[in-house]
Design an enzyme around this catalytic site. Structure first.
Site, PDB file in Angstrom:
ATOM      1  N   ARG A  25     105.457 -14.974 128.351  1.00 20.69           N
ATOM      2  CA  ARG A  25     106.133 -15.434 127.128  1.00 20.69           C
ATOM      3  C   ARG A  25     106.237 -14.333 126.080  1.00 20.69           C
ATOM      4  O   ARG A  25     106.156 -14.610 124.873  1.00 20.69           O
ATOM      5  CB  ARG A  25     105.413 -16.639 126.502  1.00 20.69           C
ATOM      6  CG  ARG A  25     105.498 -17.921 127.305  1.00 20.69           C
ATOM      7  CD  ARG A  25     106.779 -18.674 126.996  1.00 20.69           C
ATOM      8  NE  ARG A  25     106.957 -19.758 127.941  1.00 20.69           N
ATOM      9  CZ  ARG A  25     106.646 -21.023 127.704  1.00 20.69           C
ATOM     10  NH1 ARG A  25     106.164 -21.378 126.544  1.00 20.69           N
ATOM     11  NH2 ARG A  25     106.847 -21.924 128.622  1.00 20.69           N
ATOM     12  N   ARG A  29     108.248 -17.322 120.186  1.00 20.68           N
ATOM     13  CA  ARG A  29     108.253 -17.695 118.768  1.00 20.68           C
ATOM     14  C   ARG A  29     107.246 -16.969 117.891  1.00 20.68           C
ATOM     15  O   ARG A  29     107.287 -17.090 116.677  1.00 20.68           O
ATOM     16  CB  ARG A  29     108.057 -19.217 118.645  1.00 20.68           C
ATOM     17  CG  ARG A  29     109.264 -20.010 119.086  1.00 20.68           C
ATOM     18  CD  ARG A  29     108.905 -21.436 119.392  1.00 20.68           C
ATOM     19  NE  ARG A  29     108.039 -21.477 120.579  1.00 20.68           N
ATOM     20  CZ  ARG A  29     107.559 -22.581 121.107  1.00 20.68           C
ATOM     21  NH1 ARG A  29     107.804 -23.740 120.541  1.00 20.68           N
ATOM     22  NH2 ARG A  29     106.811 -22.545 122.183  1.00 20.68           N
ATOM     23  N   ARG A  38     117.191 -16.937 118.105  1.00 22.97           N
ATOM     24  CA  ARG A  38     117.281 -18.334 118.544  1.00 22.97           C
ATOM     25  C   ARG A  38     118.076 -19.150 117.527  1.00 22.97           C
ATOM     26  O   ARG A  38     118.878 -19.999 117.906  1.00 22.97           O
ATOM     27  CB  ARG A  38     115.904 -18.951 118.757  1.00 22.97           C
ATOM     28  CG  ARG A  38     116.001 -20.201 119.606  1.00 22.97           C
ATOM     29  CD  ARG A  38     114.687 -20.908 119.749  1.00 22.97           C
ATOM     30  NE  ARG A  38     114.314 -21.583 118.526  1.00 22.97           N
ATOM     31  CZ  ARG A  38     113.434 -22.561 118.461  1.00 22.97           C
ATOM     32  NH1 ARG A  38     112.815 -22.959 119.547  1.00 22.97           N
ATOM     33  NH2 ARG A  38     113.143 -23.121 117.317  1.00 22.97           N
ATOM     34  N   ASP A  75     114.329 -20.315 131.695  1.00 19.31           N
ATOM     35  CA  ASP A  75     113.258 -21.307 131.790  1.00 19.31           C
ATOM     36  C   ASP A  75     113.207 -21.876 133.195  1.00 19.31           C
ATOM     37  O   ASP A  75     114.233 -21.960 133.873  1.00 19.31           O
ATOM     38  CB  ASP A  75     113.459 -22.434 130.777  1.00 19.31           C
ATOM     39  CG  ASP A  75     112.165 -23.203 130.558  1.00 19.31           C
ATOM     40  OD1 ASP A  75     111.322 -22.750 129.769  1.00 19.31           O
ATOM     41  OD2 ASP A  75     111.978 -24.234 131.236  1.00 19.31           O
ATOM     42  N   TYR A 152     107.840 -31.995 136.570  1.00 20.16           N
ATOM     43  CA  TYR A 152     108.718 -32.272 135.413  1.00 20.16           C
ATOM     44  C   TYR A 152     109.872 -33.190 135.814  1.00 20.16           C
ATOM     45  O   TYR A 152     110.272 -34.066 135.047  1.00 20.16           O
ATOM     46  CB  TYR A 152     109.253 -30.961 134.831  1.00 20.16           C
ATOM     47  CG  TYR A 152     108.204 -30.174 134.071  1.00 20.16           C
ATOM     48  CD1 TYR A 152     107.922 -30.464 132.740  1.00 20.16           C
ATOM     49  CD2 TYR A 152     107.476 -29.168 134.690  1.00 20.16           C
ATOM     50  CE1 TYR A 152     106.946 -29.753 132.041  1.00 20.16           C
ATOM     51  CE2 TYR A 152     106.498 -28.453 134.006  1.00 20.16           C
ATOM     52  CZ  TYR A 152     106.242 -28.758 132.685  1.00 20.16           C
ATOM     53  OH  TYR A 152     105.268 -28.059 132.005  1.00 20.16           O
TER      54      TYR A 152
HETATM   55  O1  CP3 Z   1     107.783 -15.360 129.713  1.00 19.78           O
HETATM   56  C1  CP3 Z   1     108.863 -15.100 129.165  1.00 19.78           C
HETATM   57  O2  CP3 Z   1     108.936 -14.506 128.060  1.00 19.78           O
HETATM   58  C2  CP3 Z   1     110.161 -15.429 129.892  1.00 19.78           C
HETATM   59  C3  CP3 Z   1     110.776 -16.673 129.602  1.00 19.78           C
HETATM   60  C4  CP3 Z   1     110.064 -17.962 129.990  1.00 19.78           C
HETATM   61  C5  CP3 Z   1     110.129 -19.136 129.189  1.00 19.78           C
HETATM   62  N1  CP3 Z   1     109.539 -20.161 129.887  1.00 19.78           N
HETATM   63  C6  CP3 Z   1     110.749 -19.218 127.876  1.00 19.78           C
HETATM   64  C7  CP3 Z   1     110.433 -20.378 127.006  1.00 19.78           C
HETATM   65  C8  CP3 Z   1     109.346 -18.284 131.147  1.00 19.78           C
HETATM   66  C9  CP3 Z   1     108.915 -17.394 132.309  1.00 19.78           C
HETATM   67  C10 CP3 Z   1     109.046 -19.677 131.073  1.00 19.78           C
HETATM   68  C11 CP3 Z   1     108.327 -20.401 132.129  1.00 19.78           C
HETATM   69  C12 CP3 Z   1     108.019 -21.826 131.952  1.00 19.78           C
HETATM   70  N2  CP3 Z   1     108.752 -22.775 131.310  1.00 19.78           N
HETATM   71  C13 CP3 Z   1     106.907 -22.465 132.547  1.00 19.78           C
HETATM   72  C14 CP3 Z   1     105.892 -21.798 133.453  1.00 19.78           C
HETATM   73  C15 CP3 Z   1     104.910 -20.976 132.698  1.00 19.78           C
HETATM   74  C16 CP3 Z   1     103.945 -21.760 131.859  1.00 19.78           C
HETATM   75  O3  CP3 Z   1     104.023 -21.590 130.612  1.00 19.78           O
HETATM   76  O4  CP3 Z   1     103.121 -22.498 132.397  1.00 19.78           O
HETATM   77  C17 CP3 Z   1     106.955 -23.830 132.173  1.00 19.78           C
HETATM   78  C18 CP3 Z   1     105.948 -24.885 132.554  1.00 19.78           C
HETATM   79  C19 CP3 Z   1     108.134 -24.014 131.404  1.00 19.78           C
HETATM   80  C20 CP3 Z   1     108.669 -25.279 130.835  1.00 19.78           C
HETATM   81  C21 CP3 Z   1     108.734 -25.235 129.372  1.00 19.78           C
HETATM   82  N3  CP3 Z   1     109.629 -24.480 128.653  1.00 19.78           N
HETATM   83  C22 CP3 Z   1     107.909 -25.930 128.459  1.00 19.78           C
HETATM   84  C23 CP3 Z   1     106.788 -26.853 128.848  1.00 19.78           C
HETATM   85  C24 CP3 Z   1     108.352 -25.576 127.188  1.00 19.78           C
HETATM   86  C25 CP3 Z   1     107.887 -26.153 125.879  1.00 19.78           C
HETATM   87  C26 CP3 Z   1     106.560 -25.632 125.497  1.00 19.78           C
HETATM   88  C27 CP3 Z   1     106.707 -24.664 124.371  1.00 19.78           C
HETATM   89  O5  CP3 Z   1     106.092 -23.599 124.428  1.00 19.78           O
HETATM   90  O6  CP3 Z   1     107.437 -25.018 123.415  1.00 19.78           O
HETATM   91  C28 CP3 Z   1     109.389 -24.622 127.322  1.00 19.78           C
HETATM   92  C29 CP3 Z   1     110.120 -23.949 126.232  1.00 19.78           C
HETATM   93  C30 CP3 Z   1     110.155 -22.466 126.273  1.00 19.78           C
HETATM   94  N4  CP3 Z   1     110.389 -21.695 127.363  1.00 19.78           N
HETATM   95  C31 CP3 Z   1     110.037 -21.612 125.132  1.00 19.78           C
HETATM   96  C32 CP3 Z   1     110.226 -20.304 125.587  1.00 19.78           C
HETATM   97  C33 CP3 Z   1     110.257 -19.034 124.761  1.00 19.78           C
HETATM   98  C34 CP3 Z   1     109.858 -22.052 123.709  1.00 19.78           C
HETATM   99  C35 CP3 Z   1     111.166 -22.622 123.296  1.00 19.78           C
HETATM  100  C36 CP3 Z   1     111.572 -22.372 121.882  1.00 19.78           C
HETATM  101  O7  CP3 Z   1     111.988 -21.230 121.564  1.00 19.78           O
HETATM  102  O8  CP3 Z   1     111.517 -23.342 121.136  1.00 19.78           O
END
Ligand code: CP3
Length: 344
Positions: A25, A29, A38, A75, A152
């Site tokens: 990540r 944010r 964003r 994602d 999911y």
């Molecule tokens: O790592 C990186 O920088 C690359 C991009 C990336 C994102 N999600 C961006 C993201 C990667 C590799 C993921 C993987 C992901 N997404 C996983 C597996 C890794 C882990 O964290 O266990 C999972 C389970 C998801 C599903 C997902 N996406 C969830 C549960 C959420 C909400 C939780 C949160 O942090 O808000 C997301 C949103 C998400 N994916 C964000 C980002 C940067 C935050 C969204 C935002 O900008 O509001």
């Protein structure tokens, strides 16, 4: 083929004096520049599907910190969406999807060839990154592992113990397995397209592997990842695979061979010294600093970072966190972590 990219050298089995670094990540944010882009995109999904802006946020942490790898900004839930599920994000709560629990619903998913209609912008992002990244930076593509993606799709949201997916597995195993197979097939196709577009490494995130017990762990976490790795290795033998069966605990032992992975990413529940003796013996490892240190910083961050680097110094190691960095992290602590790894 030798490379001057430290991540590729480490994935090929070299032990470098200073481990290369990237961070799960890393575009997110905690960075003001991410929040600005964003806001420009409108919302998270619009950002994922906008190749110019998705490439921009992928590059932001590379510019700010000089990480050794960039991870494609996208994602894991884009694959369910491409298969036909509705997907939206509720601010402060996380993802929501239409649920899938019946044979008819699995049968109604789009054929694998059709996923690219939705996912094409992601390949465009990869293409932009392949030309814009500095020559020393490795580009990592990724997808969710089938079990995690299925949790999911079945629940329609994130769940603390993946109850709905376990329930479907217990009550209707053929439907559960058909869903997993469909995700597996889609993931092979999706990652192949990322590789064709320029991804140099691929990573599989099995964030909820830890909740699978007994033979289910092998059948539904390890085996689908092994299937994906084997299919990719047949077509692209030179592309390294990183697997992250989060929460595997003692079951990290033997994971490289069982999955066919060049690198196993370990979470922060396992001790680095134990990892060096029991997991790194199978190949490259990635991990495993607690992400909370990126919030709290200070001496604890420095000493924990040093402890992990020292524990894993006798084999191939890519320094990373045990899970994604959180929005409340301080960008200065990320710099402190990098300086500690690189400066000794
Ligand atoms: O790592 C990186 O920088 C690359 C991009 C990336 C994102 N999600 C961006 C993201 C990667 C590799 C993921 C993987 C992901 N997404 C996983 C597996 C890794 C882990 O964290 O266990 C999972 C389970 C998801 C599903 C997902 N996406 C969830 C549960 C959420 C909400 C939780 C949160 O942090 O808000 C997301 C949103 C998400 N994916 C964000 C980002 C940067 C935050 C969204 C935002 O900008 O509001």
């Amino acid at each position: 083929m030798t490379s001057d990219k430290t991540i590729l050298r480490t994935l090929a089995g070299e032990t470098l004096p200073t481990p290369p670094i990237w961070m799960m990540r890393q575009a997110g944010r905690y960075l003001p520049e991410y929040k600005a882009t964003r806001a420009q995109a409108g919302d998270f999904l619009s950002l994922c599907y906008n190749p110019e802006l998705a490439a921009e946020v992928t590059l932001q942490p590379i510019r700010r910190y000089g990480f050794d790898a960039a991870i494609l900004f996208a994602d894991i839930l884009l694959v369910p969406q491409a298969l036909g599920a509705d997907l939206w994000f509720v601010t402060g709560e996380g993802p929501r999807l239409s649920t899938i629990t019946t044979a008819d619903q699995v049968a109604a998913l789009k054929p694998v060839d059709a996923i690219h209609d939705t996912l094409n912008p992601i390949y465009e992002t990869v293409k932009i990154l392949a030309t814009e990244l500095p020559s020393e930076t490795t580009l990592i593509g990724f997808a969710g592992a089938p079990w995690t993606v299925a949790t999911y799709m079945i629940a329609g949201k994130g769940t603390p113990n993946q109850g709905p997916a376990h329930a479907l597995k217990a009550e209707n195993r053929p439907v559960f397995e058909a869903l997993l197979d469909r995700i597996t097939e889609a993931t092979i196709s999706y990652l192949s397209m990322q590789i064709e577009a320029g991804a140099e490494v691929v990573k599989l995130f099995d964030s909820w592997a830890g909740s699978l017990q007994d033979s289910d762990f092998m059948d539904y976490s390890i085996k689908p990842m092994a299937q994906i790795s084997a299919a990719l290795k047949t077509k692209y033998p030179h592309i390294p695979v990183i697997a992250f069966p989060r929460g595997a605990g003692k079951r990290y032992v033997g994971a490289h061979a069982a999955i066919g992975a060049d690198c196993v990413a370990v979470d922060d529940a396992v001790d680095a010294k134990w990892v060096s003796q029991n997991v790194q013996t199978g190949g490259c490892v990635q991990g495993n600093l607690k992400s909370t240190h990126m919030v709290t910083g200070g001496d604890a961050l420095v000493s924990e970072t040093r402890r992990i680097v020292d524990a894993l110094e006798n084999g191939p190691h890519i320094f990373n966190l045990g899970h994604g960095i959180t929005p409340d992290a301080d960008p200065a602590n990320v710099q402190l972590m990098i300086d500690t790894v690189r400066g000794g």
